[in-house]
Design an enzyme around this catalytic site. Structure first.
Site, PDB file in Angstrom:
ATOM      1  CG  ASP A 234      -1.988   1.220   1.366  1.00  0.00           C
ATOM      2  OD1 ASP A 234      -2.698   1.247   0.518  1.00  0.00           O
ATOM      3  OD2 ASP A 234      -1.771   1.699   2.220  1.00  0.00           O
ATOM      4  CD  GLU A 264      -2.505   2.639  -3.526  1.00  0.00           C
ATOM      5  OE1 GLU A 264      -3.329   3.311  -3.726  1.00  0.00           O
ATOM      6  OE2 GLU A 264      -1.835   2.446  -2.346  1.00  0.00           O
TER       7      GLU A 264
END
Length: 494
Positions: A234, A264
């Site tokens: 993340d 990400e």
């Protein structure tokens, strides 16, 4: 090598009823039969909002739904034991399991500390707007509910670069913490807002070697406990690339596993930024193709004014196909979320054909496109909205075609702004493989495309059921393939 497909096995508004891990255990075999090979699970740890937290507001990485912390024992998705059973059931069914890793920040500190900070300009974080002064910040994490089980490590202000709230005054701002590791931000590649190290809550400082060692220890513990197969990382654009180079090398070394990793780095339209990150991490991880997802969204909004021949222009799957995880939507882009960038319903089957039925990229399906979803939330306009996301009925057929047919050499026919197509000519080791796909975002269309002379005389039919007309491949290996307006057809041989 067999084609793989990933499923993001959650959405932002999944019910906070502790049911997801049990659902996964129940459905694992069916999902594998369906054509899913890997599951990306949501953050498994306790968030600052306890049993209603999505996990992205991480409080305690070691609490997988075991301790009474933040008002609950279970996480939003279930208990620790339910998670472990779900992962075992998935792997027994032949699925690989990827865990969502959130190491950028912590939230919900247990105690305040009086710390020295400087305010920064939110639009240029390198610009200080105050001299050093003191605030009270929730930067002390002692995890009293866990009482040191699994790790005695406690976090304090020396572990963080910044916070966004002063308990003493009730003021919200971006405060740069003045600690022994520096008065400014960490070195990150993304230069949005001057320096995009700070995202939210208590921002972790990877310049502190004790923090890095603790996160390595946690990673080892996490793998020993859960036994997963890979990672989704993340918010990596807000973290130094050097940290993940070191952490991933460590995790792969101690586990002896490949640990497939997708990060990400969400920069729609900024392919160069993503390629710089790939260079900085020396190919250690794949990235989600944010550029392709943006193209899908734009194409769905613009209809026949969008030039379909450019749909893959400026995308990661075009530039670095071996490191591109392709997607149509995710939990951040779905309606009412922070990075909302939706793909209209009519275009979703076309977009899924473009990620599932091509020989390049690692496609990831979004949970509501398989299951549907209904939820309500407040939008940016301050009003409450009811949202219904319909499942895509063609998904199962597309998954079957990907698993059985998309092998061989790909030929593209991107020679018209409103009608594109491609063929994949099959693999001799996979009898019956090979496919021809044609897509229109305007009127009904047709296209002459080559399958190869080995298919001469073979009859092809549209397996999506949109076109009844059969296609007979001529002696030179070519056929004329049709599709409906605003539709997609996928032909395979009888």
């Amino acid at each position: 090598m067999e084609n793989f497909t990933m499923l993001q096995y959650f959405q932002w508004y999944y019910p906070a009823d502790g049911s997801l891990w049990k659902k996964m255990e129940r459905e694992a075999e069916e999902l594998k039969t369906f054509g899913i090979d890997t599951l990306w699970l949501p953050p498994a740890h306790k968030g600052m909002d306890g049993g209603v937290s999505t996990g992205y507001d991480v409080y305690d990485h070691y609490d997988l739904g075991e301790f009474n912390q933040k008002g609950s024992v279970a996480t939003k998705y279930g208990t620790r034991e339910e998670l472990l059973r779900a992962v075992k059931a998935g792997q027994a069914a032949g699925l690989q399991v990827y865990m969502d890793i959130v190491l950028n920040h912590l939230g919900g500190g247990d105690e305040t500390e009086t710390i020295t900070v400087r305010k920064v300009n939110p639009e240029n974080r390198n610009e200080f707007t105050s001299e050093p002064f003191e605030i009270e910040a929730y930067t002390k994490f002692t995890f009293p509910g866990r009482e040191g089980k699994y790790s005695p490590f406690q976090w304090d202000f020396q572990c963080f670069t910044g916070v966004d709230y002063d308990e003493k005054t009730g003021e919200s701002a971006i405060y740069s913490i003045q600690n022994q590791y520096g008065e400014g931000w960490q070195d990150v590649l993304d230069t949005e807002n001057g320096n995009y190290d700070y995202l939210m809550l208590s921002d972790i400082d990877f310049r502190n070697p004790s923090v890095v060692e603790e996160l390595k220890r946690w990673g080892e513990w996490f793998h020993e406990t859960v036994g997963f197969d890979g990672f989704r990382l993340d918010a990596i654009k807000h973290m130094p690339a050097t940290f993940y180079n070191e952490w991933l090398d460590h995790m792969r070394s101690v586990t002896g596993k490949e640990l497939f990793t997708v990060g990400e780095y969400w920069s729609p339209g900024k392919l160069d930024d993503m390629l710089r990150y790939i260079d900085a991490t020396e190919g250690r991880m794949s990235l989600f193709d944010a550029c392709l997802q943006a193209n899908f969204s734009n194409a769905s909004k613009q209809g026949n004014e969008f030039d379909l021949a450019t749909i893959f222009s400026g995308t990661l799957v075009e530039a670095r196909p071996e490191l591109a995880v392709t997607l149509v939507e995710n939990h951040d882009t779905q309606p009412l979320q922070s990075l909302e960038q939706t793909v209209d319903l009519w275009f979703r089957p076309l977009a899924y054909a473009m990620i599932l039925l091509r020989a390049t990229g690692y496609p990831c399906i979004f949970y509501p496109d398989l299951y549907g979803a209904k939820y309500s939330d407040e939008g940016n306009d301050g009003e409450k909205h009811e949202v219904t996301l319909e499942a895509i009925p063609q998904i199962q057929t597309l998954l079957g075609l990907r698993k059985n047919n998309v092998y061989g050499t790909q030929r593209d026919y991107f020679d018209h702004p409103n009608c594109i197509g491609w063929t994949v000519d099959g693999d001799a080791d996979r009898p019956g493989s090979g496919i021809a796909v044609i897509i229109s975002n305007g009127d009904a269309g047709f296209k002459d495309m080559e399958m190869g002379k080995e298919f001469a005389g073979r009859v092809f039919r549209d397996r999506l059921g949109n076109i009844e007309q059969e296609v007979v491949i001529n002696e030179d290996g070519w056929g004329t393939f049709h599709c409906n307006g605003g539709g997609v057809s996928a032909y395979t041989a009888d």
